[in-house]
Design a protein around this motif. Structure first.
Motif, PDB file in Angstrom:
ATOM      1  N   TRP A 264       0.781  -1.232   0.000  1.00 21.76           N
ATOM      2  CA  TRP A 264       0.000   0.000   0.000  1.00 21.76           C
ATOM      3  C   TRP A 264       0.816   1.288   0.000  1.00 21.76           C
ATOM      4  N   PRO A 265       1.863   1.420   0.821  1.00 25.45           N
ATOM      5  CA  PRO A 265       2.596   2.700   0.852  1.00 25.45           C
ATOM      6  C   PRO A 265       3.144   3.138  -0.499  1.00 25.45           C
ATOM      7  N   LYS A 266       3.258   2.217  -1.464  1.00 26.55           N
ATOM      8  CA  LYS A 266       3.723   2.598  -2.797  1.00 26.55           C
ATOM      9  C   LYS A 266       2.732   3.551  -3.479  1.00 26.55           C
ATOM     10  N   LEU A 267       1.488   3.578  -2.991  1.00 26.43           N
ATOM     11  CA  LEU A 267       0.479   4.460  -3.578  1.00 26.43           C
ATOM     12  C   LEU A 267       0.766   5.932  -3.308  1.00 26.43           C
ATOM     13  N   TRP A 268       1.513   6.225  -2.265  1.00 25.46           N
ATOM     14  CA  TRP A 268       1.732   7.628  -1.897  1.00 25.46           C
ATOM     15  C   TRP A 268       3.186   7.919  -1.515  1.00 25.46           C
ATOM     16  N   ASN A 269       4.126   7.183  -2.091  1.00 22.86           N
ATOM     17  CA  ASN A 269       5.536   7.395  -1.728  1.00 22.86           C
ATOM     18  C   ASN A 269       6.220   8.460  -2.579  1.00 22.86           C
ATOM     19  N   GLY A 270       5.460   9.100  -3.482  1.00 27.69           N
ATOM     20  CA  GLY A 270       6.028  10.183  -4.287  1.00 27.69           C
ATOM     21  C   GLY A 270       6.946   9.717  -5.390  1.00 27.69           C
ATOM     22  N   SER A 271       6.845   8.447  -5.756  1.00 26.01           N
ATOM     23  CA  SER A 271       7.729   7.906  -6.786  1.00 26.01           C
ATOM     24  C   SER A 271       6.932   6.991  -7.708  1.00 26.01           C
ATOM     25  N   TRP A 272       7.233   7.051  -8.997  1.00 21.95           N
ATOM     26  CA  TRP A 272       6.555   6.208  -9.982  1.00 21.95           C
ATOM     27  C   TRP A 272       7.418   6.124 -11.235  1.00 21.95           C
ATOM     28  N   GLY A 273       7.042   5.264 -12.162  1.00 23.87           N
ATOM     29  CA  GLY A 273       7.752   5.191 -13.437  1.00 23.87           C
ATOM     30  C   GLY A 273       8.634   3.970 -13.598  1.00 23.87           C
ATOM     31  N   THR A 274       8.892   3.243 -12.497  1.00 21.62           N
ATOM     32  CA  THR A 274       9.652   2.003 -12.623  1.00 21.62           C
ATOM     33  C   THR A 274       8.699   0.828 -12.452  1.00 21.62           C
ATOM     34  N   ASN A 275       9.114  -0.331 -12.864  1.00 15.68           N
ATOM     35  CA  ASN A 275       8.225  -1.486 -12.841  1.00 15.68           C
ATOM     36  C   ASN A 275       7.815  -1.883 -11.431  1.00 15.68           C
ATOM     37  N   ASN A 276       8.702  -1.723 -10.457  1.00 17.89           N
ATOM     38  CA  ASN A 276       8.405  -2.165  -9.095  1.00 17.89           C
ATOM     39  C   ASN A 276       7.786  -1.085  -8.219  1.00 17.89           C
TER      40      ASN A 276
END
Length: 424
Positions: A264-276
């Motif tokens: 879940w924390p990946k939803l709001w960690n301020g980072s995106w664009g990589t596969n993981n």
């Protein structure tokens, strides 16, 4: 020796017969084509004129009906005319119909339309002049009734386009040097339209205001007056994720996670664009899938930035797989004393908006281009929240459809919330 010569002769005769047959068939086709082409011999005789002309005037256009001349070699009827700005126009109608439409006029005025019959030899009839008096182009009514209001980060637009004509709404605003530049163009032919401009609010914009100018034009170059006014964009900020938390929707259950690297924390960690760098639910969920978040504070939302799982440099998941394509955003300001079980009819979740993701390229599933990658994977799509929506703290995403057509899991790279924090 004789046997070999006989076989060779039979072989030659067989293929010679095939060749002659093909040549005969080709000559037959050419002959038929020539007869068809020569059905109407070239001449220098002009066709008769159109007659019994009638006009049905419309908004920015007119329909002209007429009786065709009786010439057997009639090919088409053409209309020539000038638009309000002097542009020369020509419209053609087949010899198999007895009407044509002339379009592109601006303000109501009388216009001369010249009708000419043309035959297959290119001969033209004597001209027939028909007078038309179309009403105002629809853009003027759209402009006069359009509502423009101050909104989060800029402006909100609402308009009605009864004729569903193609229009362009151009909005300009001053740059740092005071020169008017384009803030945004809206292209639409929807009967009911709305649009938003974001990114123009400051800490003082609600009191000092900002100048915006709005104009509507059509495909033919007709243009309304310019509405130049001072508006007061509501200040919006990115809502800090320091208090964000997972919220399990009553009546649905925990959507879980696919593995420890997609929690879940990946939803709001301020980072995106990589596969993981994404959140991925567990597989086998019931549809529609419901995701819940606690923003940790009461927020008057203006928009949500939605970033898709891209699949890294290969972009294999962008606009595909489990990325949501269509979803509803629900909210509630409290969890106390309200019914939030989604299995209960008439529960207290408040619908904030319904969103459909758009793939700029329109390419089929599995293919993307640079525009798709920029919007869906890097810049993110704006999920706009109407200004009259209430302030909320808990969010429910109800996923109605995914880009890949899967129904038992979803994945999202990032959700960023914007708006104004309310005082409890």
């Amino acid at each position: 020796m004789v046997k070999n010569i006989s076989y060779k002769n039979r072989y030659i005769m067989k293929h010679l017969f095939k060749t002659i047959s093909l040549l005969f068939a080709l000559l037959l086709v050419i002959s038929c084509t020539d007869v068809e082409k020569a059905q109407f011999a070239t001449d220098s005789t002009a066709p008769g004129i159109v007659s019994n002309c009638n006009v049905i005037n419309g908004a920015g256009k007119a329909l002209i009906t007429y009786d065709l001349p009786t010439d057997e070699d009639l090919l088409y009827v053409k209309a020539t005319y000038k638009l309000n700005d002097g542009t020369n126009m020509e419209v053609k109608a087949s010899a198999y119909i007895n009407e044509l439409e002339v379009v592109g006029f601006g303000k109501a005025a009388e216009h001369d339309i010249t009708l000419i019959a043309v035959d297959r030899s290119g001969n033209e009839s004597e001209p027939v002049v028909v007078k038309i008096s179309p009403a105002d182009n629809p853009i003027y009514e759209i402009f006069s009734q359009m509502k423009v209001t101050s909104d989060f980060g800029g402006l909100a637009f609402n308009w009605e386009n009864k004729e569903r004509v193609d229009i362009t709404i151009t909005v300009t605003t001053p740059d740092e040097h005071g020169q008017m530049i384009t803030a945004q163009n809206f292209y639409s032919n929807s009967k009911i339209g709305q649009g938003y401009i974001r990114g123009y609010s400051t800490e003082t914009s609600e009191t000092e205001g900002r100048r915006f100018a709005v104009v509507i034009s059509d495909h033919w170059g007709n243009q309304t007056a310019i509405k130049d006014s001072l508006y007061f964009p509501i200040y919006e900020t990115e809502i800090s994720s320091d208090r964000y938390a997972k919220y399990i929707i009553p009546g649905y259950g925990d959507p879980g996670r696919y593995n420890s690297s997609s929690d879940w924390p990946k939803l709001w960690n301020g980072s995106w664009g990589t596969n993981n760098d994404h959140y991925h639910t567990k597989v086998g969920l019931s549809s529609p899938i419901n995701l819940g978040m606690n923003l940790g504070r009461l927020v008057k939302l203006s928009r949500i930035k939605y970033y898709q799982r891209s699949g890294g440099s290969k972009w294999q998941y962008l606009y595909a797989h489990g990325n949501p394509k269509r979803f509803r955003v629900w909210g509630t300001p409290t969890t106390d004393g309200v019914q939030l079980d989604i299995t209960e009819p008439g529960n207290d979740w408040i619908l904030l908006t319904e969103f459909t993701s758009v793939k700029p390229s329109g390419l089929p599933l599995g293919s993307t281009n640079a525009d798709d990658q920029q919007l869906g994977g890097l810049d993110g799509e704006d999920v706009l929240i109407p200004i009259d929506a209430p302030a909320v703290r808990w969010i429910r995403l109800e996923v109605l459809e995914t880009w890949g057509g899967v129904t038992d899991f979803v994945h999202i790279a990032e959700l960023t919330y914007y708006g104004k924090e309310e005082t409890n």
